[in-house]
Design an enzyme around this catalytic site. Structure first.
Site, PDB file in Angstrom:
ATOM      1  N   LYS A 162       0.857  -1.354  -0.094  1.00 13.19           N
ATOM      2  CA  LYS A 162       0.105  -0.186   0.452  1.00 13.19           C
ATOM      3  C   LYS A 162       0.566   1.394  -0.117  1.00 13.19           C
ATOM      4  CE  LYS A 162      -0.232   0.699   5.028  1.00 13.19           C
ATOM      5  NZ  LYS A 162      -0.818  -1.503   5.777  1.00 13.19           N
ATOM      6  N   ARG A 211      -5.899  -0.587  17.834  1.00 11.56           N
ATOM      7  CA  ARG A 211      -6.189  -0.206  16.499  1.00 11.56           C
ATOM      8  C   ARG A 211      -7.315  -1.736  16.709  1.00 11.56           C
ATOM      9  NH1 ARG A 211      -3.000   0.924  10.928  1.00 11.56           N
ATOM     10  NH2 ARG A 211      -3.206  -1.054  10.530  1.00 11.56           N
TER      11      ARG A 211
HETATM   12  C1  PLP Z   1       0.063  -1.256   6.601  1.00 13.57           C
HETATM   13  C2  PLP Z   1       0.058  -2.478   7.462  1.00 13.57           C
HETATM   14  C3  PLP Z   1       1.766  -3.073   8.031  1.00 13.57           C
HETATM   15  C4  PLP Z   1       2.912  -2.556   7.146  1.00 13.57           C
HETATM   16  O1  PLP Z   1       3.125  -1.603   7.983  1.00 13.57           O
HETATM   17  P1  PLP Z   1       4.646  -1.178   7.686  1.00 13.57           P
HETATM   18  O2  PLP Z   1       4.757  -0.078   9.169  1.00 13.57           O
HETATM   19  O3  PLP Z   1       5.012  -0.313   6.187  1.00 13.57           O
HETATM   20  O4  PLP Z   1       5.646  -2.046   7.444  1.00 13.57           O
HETATM   21  C5  PLP Z   1       0.907  -4.352   8.450  1.00 13.57           C
HETATM   22  N1  PLP Z   1       0.529  -4.733   9.241  1.00 13.57           N
HETATM   23  C6  PLP Z   1      -0.425  -4.182   8.811  1.00 13.57           C
HETATM   24  C7  PLP Z   1      -1.966  -4.410   9.285  1.00 13.57           C
HETATM   25  C8  PLP Z   1      -0.798  -3.025   8.163  1.00 13.57           C
HETATM   26  O5  PLP Z   1      -1.975  -1.575   7.915  1.00 13.57           O
END
Ligand code: PLP
Length: 360
Positions: free
Chosen positions: A35, A133
Site C-alpha cells: 500500500k 487499533r
Molecule cells: C500497513 C500495514 C503493515 C505494513 O506496515 P509497515 O510499517 O509499512 O511495514 C502491516 N500490517 C498491517 C495490518 C498494516 O495495515
C-alpha cells in the site's frame, strides 16, 4: 513530465533482498505490504517474482485486484490487511486468499461469500496487544477462544493464524514481552483445538529490529513489511536496516520560478492556504525556487531534498517553495529538484493522479 516519482528497481530489489535476509534469520516468512506505493504495477511485478516472498498484502481491495492474478501465478498468496467491510465480502473472497479479521459477523459473511464462490477463504484473527487499533483485546482471552471455536465451525473458512498490529494508532513499540503474549495465545489455540496455525504474524516494520537483537519471541513466524522494504527503516527506533537504501524512490519536481526575495512576508500575517498561521524565521534575502508540486501531491513533513544544501520552506496545494540560497549547484528555471520521501510522502505521492512515474 513532472512532477514524477522515480523508482530505482535495482535499489528496491536490493532492499527486498536485505529485509528477506533479516526475516529469514528470524525464522519468519515474509509478507510484503504494497500500500505504501499504491500497489505500483512494476513494483508488484518485481515482488511477485522474488523467491523469498510468500505473501503480498494490501489494505485496499482495489490494490489487491490489480495484482492478484500475477501474485497467484507466481505462487504468492494475496492478503487483505484491513478488516473487510461486510458489504465487500464477495470481492474480498475473490481477490484475497487470506484476510485479517476480528469480527465474527464479518467472518460469517465471508463464509457465505466463500460458499457461494465454491471456495475456502483463509482468515487471520487479529489480537490487540495494547496499540488499540484492530483485534480482540489480549486480556479477554475467553473471547479469543470463543471466537476460535465459532470460526472452526464454519465450513468455508480456514483459521490460518493470528496476528498483531502495533506502532500504528497507539504507537506502542513491539517488544519481547508484548509479542510473547501473541506467541503464547497462538500456542494455547493450537493446544485447545488440536490445530496448527500456519501464521503467527508478529507485526510490521516496527518488529524487524527485534530479530537483530535476538529478541523476537519463539513462536512468531511471520512479519509484514512495507516501510522497511521501501525505505529501509526500522520503524520502532528509525535505525537504518543493514543492506538497505533510503533513496530507491524519489520525487522530481520542476522549478517554475526562481527569484531573490526576503525571507519574511510583507504585511499583516493571516492564515495560509490550509488555515494555519505561519511562523517565519528572518534569514535575510534568499534565493527562493518554486517547484510545481504541492500538498495535493506530497506530505510536506515527509519530503526532503536529495541535495542537502536545499531546504523546503513550505507549500500550498500546488506550489512548493525551496530555499536554494546555499546551494553549491546553480539552479535555473526549468531545472528539476529531487526529493527523498518518508512513508507519508511516498503514500501521498503515489496516490496523486498528478504525479507521473518513471523507472530505472
Ligand atoms: C500497513 C500495514 C503493515 C505494513 O506496515 P509497515 O510499517 O509499512 O511495514 C502491516 N500490517 C498491517 C495490518 C498494516 O495495515
Amino acid at each position: 513530465m513532472y512532477p514524477r516519482i522515480v523508482i530505482d528497481m535495482k535499489k528496491l530489489e536490493g532492499n527486498l533482498d536485505a529485509v528477506a535476509k533479516i526475516t529469514k534469520e528470524g525464522g519468519c516468512s515474509l509478507m510484503i505490504v504494497t500500500k505504501g506505493v499504491c500497489a505500483d504495477p512494476e513494483v508488484t511485478k518485481m515482488i511477485a517474482r522474488h523467491p523469498a516472498v510468500s505473501y503480498m498484502a494490501d489494505s485496499r481491495v482495489e490494490n489487491l485486484r490489480a495484482y492478484a492474478a500475477d501474485a497467484r501465478e507466481n505462487g504468492k498468496q494475496t492478503v487483505l490487511l484491513r478488516l473487510p467491510m461486510m458489504s465487500q465480502a464477495a470481492e474480498v473472497v475473490d481477490v484475497a486468499d487470506i484476510s485479517f479479521n476480528s469480527e465474527l459477523v464479518t467472518i460469517k459473511a465471508l463464509d457465505e461469500a466463500a460458499a457461494a464462490a465454491g471456495k475456502t477463504h483463509k482468515i487471520v484473527l487479529m489480537i490487540d496487544l495494547g496499540d488499540l487499533r484492530e483485534g480482540i483485546f489480549f486480556e479477554k482471552e475467553d473471547e479469543i477462544y470463543a471466537a476460535v471455536e465459532q470460526i472452526l465451525a464454519l465450513k468455508n473458512i480456514e483459521l490460518y493464524g493470528v496476528a498483531v498490529n502495533l506502532t500504528c494508532y497507539g504507537a506502542i513499540i513491539p517488544k519481547n514481552d508484548n509479542l510473547s503474549n501473541l506467541a503464547r495465545i497462538a500456542g494455547e489455540i493450537e493446544k485447545k483445538f488440536s490445530i496448527k496455525l500456519p501464521i503467527v504474524s508478529g507485526g510490521n516494520s516496527s518488529s524487524i529490529y527485534l530479530i537483530g537483537k535476538g529478541e523476537l519471541p519463539a513462536g512468531i513466524n511471520n512479519l509484514r513489511l512495507g516501510e522497511s522494504f521501501f525505505l529501509g527503516n526500522d520503524t520502532a527506533y528509525f535505525t537504518k536496516l543493514p543492506g538497505t537504501v533510503d533513496d530507491a524512490i524519489t520525487l522530481e519536481a520542476e522549478i517554475i520560478e526562481l527569484k531573490e526575495k526576503p525571507s519574511l512576508p510583507i504585511g499583516e500575517v493571516g492564515k495560509d492556504a490550509f488555515g494555519q498561521v505561519p511562523v517565519y524565521e528572518d534569514k535575510g534575502l534568499m534565493m527562493r525556487a518554486i517547484v510545481a508540486v504541492g500538498q495535493q501531491d506530497v506530505a510536506l513533513d515527509s519530503v526532503e531534498p536529495v541535495n542537502e544544501d536545499l531546504e523546503v520552506m513550505g507549500a500550498s496545494s500546488d506550489h512548493m517553495i525551496v530555499d536554494v540560497t546555499h546551494s553549491a549547484k546553480e539552479y535555473k528555471v526549468g531545472d528539476v529538484i529531487s526529493f527523498k520521501l518518508g512513508y507519508g510522502g511516498m503514500l501521498r505521492t503515489t496516490t496523486s493522479a498528478y504525479v507521473e512515474r518513471a523507472y530505472k
